[in-house]
Design an enzyme around this catalytic site. Sequence first.
Site, PDB file in Angstrom:
ATOM      1  N   ASP A 497      -8.341  23.111  30.262  1.00 36.88           N
ATOM      2  CA  ASP A 497      -7.007  23.268  29.695  1.00 36.88           C
ATOM      3  C   ASP A 497      -7.039  23.306  28.169  1.00 36.88           C
ATOM      4  O   ASP A 497      -7.850  22.626  27.535  1.00 36.88           O
ATOM      5  CB  ASP A 497      -6.135  22.091  30.168  1.00 36.88           C
ATOM      6  CG  ASP A 497      -4.711  22.180  29.673  1.00 36.88           C
ATOM      7  OD1 ASP A 497      -4.018  23.129  30.071  1.00 36.88           O
ATOM      8  OD2 ASP A 497      -4.294  21.303  28.892  1.00 36.88           O
ATOM      9  N   GLU A 550      -8.764  28.255  29.768  1.00 41.31           N
ATOM     10  CA  GLU A 550      -7.411  28.653  29.405  1.00 41.31           C
ATOM     11  C   GLU A 550      -7.417  28.823  27.885  1.00 41.31           C
ATOM     12  O   GLU A 550      -7.264  27.867  27.140  1.00 41.31           O
ATOM     13  CB  GLU A 550      -6.378  27.597  29.809  1.00 41.31           C
ATOM     14  CG  GLU A 550      -4.959  28.072  29.565  1.00 41.31           C
ATOM     15  CD  GLU A 550      -3.996  26.968  29.180  1.00 41.31           C
ATOM     16  OE1 GLU A 550      -2.782  27.201  29.243  1.00 41.31           O
ATOM     17  OE2 GLU A 550      -4.447  25.881  28.795  1.00 41.31           O
TER      18      GLU A 550
END
Length: 828
Positions: A497, A550
């Site tokens: 993330d 990401e």
Amino acid sequence: MTPRPSSSGPDPEETAAKKAAPKKTTGEKTTGRKTAAKSPAAQKTAAKGTAAKQTAPDRTTAKNTTARKAAGKKAVTAKTAKKTAAAKAVPGPVRPAEVADSPSLDAGDRERLLAGTHHDPHTVLGAHPVPGGVAFRVFRPYALAVSVLTGELRTELRDDGDGFFSGLLPLVEVPAYRLLVTYEETVQEAEDPYRFLPTLGDLDLHLIGEGRHEQLWQALGAHPTVHEGVAGTRFTVWAPNARGVRVAGGFNFWDGTGHPMRSLGATGVWELFLPGIGAGELYKFEITRPDGSRTFRADPLARRTEVPPATSSVVHSSGYTWGDAQWLARRAEVPAHEAPMSVYEVHLPSWRPGLTYRQLAEQLPAYVSDLGFTHVELMPVAEHPFGGSWGYQVTGFYAPTARLGDPDDFKYLVDRLHQAGIGVLMDWVPAHFPRDDWALAEFDGRPLYEHADPLRAAHPDWGTLEFDFGRREVRNFLVANAVYWCEEFHIDGLRVDAVASMLYLDYSREPGQWTPNEHGGRENLDAVAFLQEMNATVYRRVPGVVTVAEESTAWDGVTRATHHKGPSGFGGLGFGLKWNMGWMHDSLQYMSHESVHRKYHHGEMTFSMVYAYSENYVLPISHDEVVHGKKSLVSKMPGDWWQQRANVRAYLGFMWAHPGKQLLFMGQEFAQGAEWSEAHGPDWWLLDPEYGAAADHLGVRDLVRDLNTAYRATPALWRCDTRPSGFAWVVGDAAEDNVLAFLRLDADGAPLLAVSNFAPVVRHDYRLGVPDDVPAWHEVLNTDEVRYGGGGVGNPDPVKPEARGRHGRAASVRLTLPPLATVWLRPA
């Protein structure tokens, strides 16, 4: 991500008020009979069976504090009267022996032990050879008397006050011995924690010091073990700035005074083996900060936690037996970017609210298998205090959230998914952590896991703290954590993330709020090195695992090998795949326009092919796109309800044919109209046959199933995903028609023709150029089929090419293009 309001563990000063209660250690043998409970202290002793199951108290009332102080005074004044009775309570052949005075405890050692600032309690406590015999020294606060049991001899130690007991036995060497400890209401036989050698070896400490312990979780944390023939738990924690560390838990009523840990040298690691402590016990570390204040902290390496909002760590020992050997042996056969991958993204607590890991294991694999997805991606599973963060503000990096069960229950879920042929990806959050004062923030009184520079430590967007990626021990903590999930829980991939926030020093910062790197640039060189090390280590240790970034910027080489330098001079970050945030943003922007305006935005659907092969991509329609006012996928679409669903179906058909892997968030597979909420999850009632419009939603779900089935059966859609040879435009500039057509090709050149008509009109006899070596084409998928909720317009019969050039090809076909639909055709 929503920051969690700070919560606290036990308050050091208020916890100290509990000292009146006699301490009982789990596993200790009780001799003699307990008298009836007469005081809060006695009541706590009687309640030992349940105390270990309760959380560390956050606050102590004034009433309890006063009562415990009174009980403590009573215990002190009762010592003389109790000693004789305690001696008579010892059963069996044990007989008393004479004891001489041992060398006096140094005043400085005594003060540091009482204050919780002693760095090596084992040098003064326990048994030690001295001139004249063996000196025994025991620190048992609130005990009335302590005796040493060795062989058939029982020797009562001298009471030195403040919980210290000592004596000198005329022995040649240190014997095997146990302690007999008398409290106001009970007598306990126990092992002495301070007679044991360290449980960590030199190699562990060396690797920790270098920041290269790839299985750090096996060295630090709480581990039930048998040490020197005695069962107990080894507690270890990294706290280099601490003046002292003690273990507190349900087994000592959250008062760590009698359980100080020893420092294992320059590594900053503290260690203590506690006999008789086993799995299931609650604990925290009581840390004395450099300024002398105290803080209770959850274990950063805890492998199990209490259910939030409780914050204690839990001693854990896994007994799980895996059944996925065939899956693990098979998963490394084909690289992820050359294999079919369609991912169903799941927020476990809300997918079916109220289900545990084991209950999810009975439903989730069946549902995902039925829809044909190859993988699930679990939003963060690691423990987090605030459910509204969806798991993206982690406090327990090594512990699956206790909301849904224990770690073995989570293993069972992963195992069942594997046995159903489904890979498991997991969101992993190494970019930041919350400021909760019982967790990682200023863990030992100074910045430790976070950067020492406040500007570098504070995450500008989420009110959290960023890790200090330049510190080797912190980097080790995170790299080992990535390995941990893959090795211990058989996770098949980590979606990392917020990578962009890690890579740039000026991320979300204004001029003057950041400092350039040593080369004058904006790149966070420490974060780059960390990500490269993490990826290299995971791929080396765990065959078949894939890491996914990401990353929302144009950083060069996210999925390039770490040893290959690019134009920027950096080696690649080493990820296997990268979320294509640009494709997601552009394509959703295009779809949100009324069809009459789409011709002005045609490039939003074609631009992705300009850079499609610069990285290995995943096409994500994730949770971030269906919350916080962004609307659900179907609600983003223009037009009436029929057109909205038709647009979604056409878009999904385009997405599944586009180069890259697919990811779809739960609820979007059946065109849920409302935004997702973690409070209640998907609107499953839309699929209830009793609901009048259920067929509309079931039709979209049936399409997703058929997309996955056709996708997996068509190598042209995935074998050459990362090679330009796997894609060819047929027509990419038909903006006036709102039509896109392209070929996907497998390694042998076998084609699939994908055509999307994003206009709400039927286009008859639409001519497209095709390869001249295909004798006929047949429709294998049409998003306008009646069973999906469409109008049934299409090409039911094989379509034969004509020797009429079109779009730069010698042959062409005439197709009927349904409105707001995508069709796939393959050679007949």
